[in-house]
Write a protein that holds these residues in place. Sequence first.
Motif, PDB file in Angstrom:
ATOM      1  N   GLN A  92       0.735  -1.235  -0.209  1.00 63.32           N
ATOM      2  CA  GLN A  92      -0.028   0.009  -0.019  1.00 63.32           C
ATOM      3  C   GLN A  92       0.835   1.289  -0.043  1.00 63.32           C
ATOM      4  N   ALA A  93       1.893   1.178   0.697  1.00 62.13           N
ATOM      5  CA  ALA A  93       2.655   2.405   0.852  1.00 62.13           C
ATOM      6  C   ALA A  93       3.954   2.643  -0.261  1.00 62.13           C
ATOM      7  N   GLN A  94       4.133   1.671  -1.063  1.00 55.02           N
ATOM      8  CA  GLN A  94       5.210   1.545  -1.955  1.00 55.02           C
ATOM      9  C   GLN A  94       5.297   2.903  -3.086  1.00 55.02           C
ATOM     10  N   ASN A  95       3.912   3.170  -3.219  1.00 53.78           N
ATOM     11  CA  ASN A  95       3.894   4.507  -4.270  1.00 53.78           C
ATOM     12  C   ASN A  95       3.946   5.645  -3.520  1.00 53.78           C
ATOM     13  N   VAL A  96       3.997   5.700  -2.144  1.00 55.23           N
ATOM     14  CA  VAL A  96       3.684   6.942  -1.326  1.00 55.23           C
ATOM     15  C   VAL A  96       5.432   7.648  -1.184  1.00 55.23           C
ATOM     16  N   HIS A  97       5.670   8.721  -1.626  1.00 49.60           N
ATOM     17  CA  HIS A  97       7.051   9.310  -1.492  1.00 49.60           C
ATOM     18  C   HIS A  97       6.847  10.574  -0.386  1.00 49.60           C
ATOM     19  N   LEU A  98       7.366  10.331   0.786  1.00 43.59           N
ATOM     20  CA  LEU A  98       7.502  11.264   1.869  1.00 43.59           C
ATOM     21  C   LEU A  98       8.550  12.203   1.648  1.00 43.59           C
ATOM     22  N   PRO A  99       8.476  13.222   2.109  1.00 47.88           N
ATOM     23  CA  PRO A  99       9.542  14.321   2.144  1.00 47.88           C
ATOM     24  C   PRO A  99      11.071  13.762   2.402  1.00 47.88           C
ATOM     25  N   ASP A 100      10.826  12.937   3.573  1.00 47.25           N
ATOM     26  CA  ASP A 100      11.882  12.376   3.961  1.00 47.25           C
ATOM     27  C   ASP A 100      11.770  10.700   4.122  1.00 47.25           C
ATOM     28  N   GLU A 101      12.544  10.109   2.999  1.00 45.05           N
ATOM     29  CA  GLU A 101      12.308   8.614   2.762  1.00 45.05           C
ATOM     30  C   GLU A 101      12.883   7.689   4.007  1.00 45.05           C
ATOM     31  N   ASN A 102      13.566   8.465   4.675  1.00 41.27           N
ATOM     32  CA  ASN A 102      14.121   7.517   5.985  1.00 41.27           C
ATOM     33  C   ASN A 102      12.872   7.563   6.844  1.00 41.27           C
ATOM     34  N   ASP A 103      11.748   8.186   6.790  1.00 40.85           N
ATOM     35  CA  ASP A 103      10.603   8.028   7.572  1.00 40.85           C
ATOM     36  C   ASP A 103       9.294   7.044   7.092  1.00 40.85           C
ATOM     37  N   HIS A 104       9.949   6.320   5.924  1.00 42.96           N
ATOM     38  CA  HIS A 104       8.974   5.517   5.396  1.00 42.96           C
ATOM     39  C   HIS A 104       8.597   4.086   6.376  1.00 42.96           C
TER      40      HIS A 104
END
Length: 206
Positions: A92-104
């Motif tokens: 579900q989250a694989q296509n969500v790109h947060l501002p800081d990818e370390n927070d994925h």
Amino acid sequence: MIPKEEPLRVKPRVFLDANVLYSRVLRDYLLYSATLRLISVQWSCEILDEVITHLMKNRPTFTPTSAQHLLEVLEKHFPYSMVKTNAQAITQAQNVHLPDENDHHVFVSAISGQATILCTNNIRDFPKEMLLPFEITPKTPDQLLTELITASSETMLAVHKMTVINMPNSSDQLTLNALQRAGATNTAEIIADLLQSRETLHRTQQ
């Protein structure tokens, strides 16, 4: 200003970011809120590892023994709070790109735990529009605690008292000062108002 008390309709499932659990006073407030059944709390193994790493790095008095004690307390009193990442959440989250990818990993864990709130001090790193499709709302500890006081002020006063009692060499004022230093300024102000109102009422009844 003391907020008007409103009933809690649904107990929120709150995933706690490492920067929230790092603070003793924020951690205590939120965990005691869970103990008194205002919220349920969640975290992941990765979150706890991050908390322990930073505490040991930044606080000389926080030893490996302190770390083991903290982990044991969390496991004993909140045995169902540990979230394990599942494959569905990862997809579900694989296509969500947060501002800081370390927070994925934080985002994936919140989805895995079906959290309704993601409590973090880095709220800009979790844009509302990205979390909305997953029915997760990002909130700072100050926002969340303020809402809990509005919904249940008497219970939150009990939370405050539990925090004071269990924090070494503390007092109402020292605990409020700690809240302010931790960024929960609104929470500190409202609790102070509630304590003052209770003291005034007590005096008038004597």
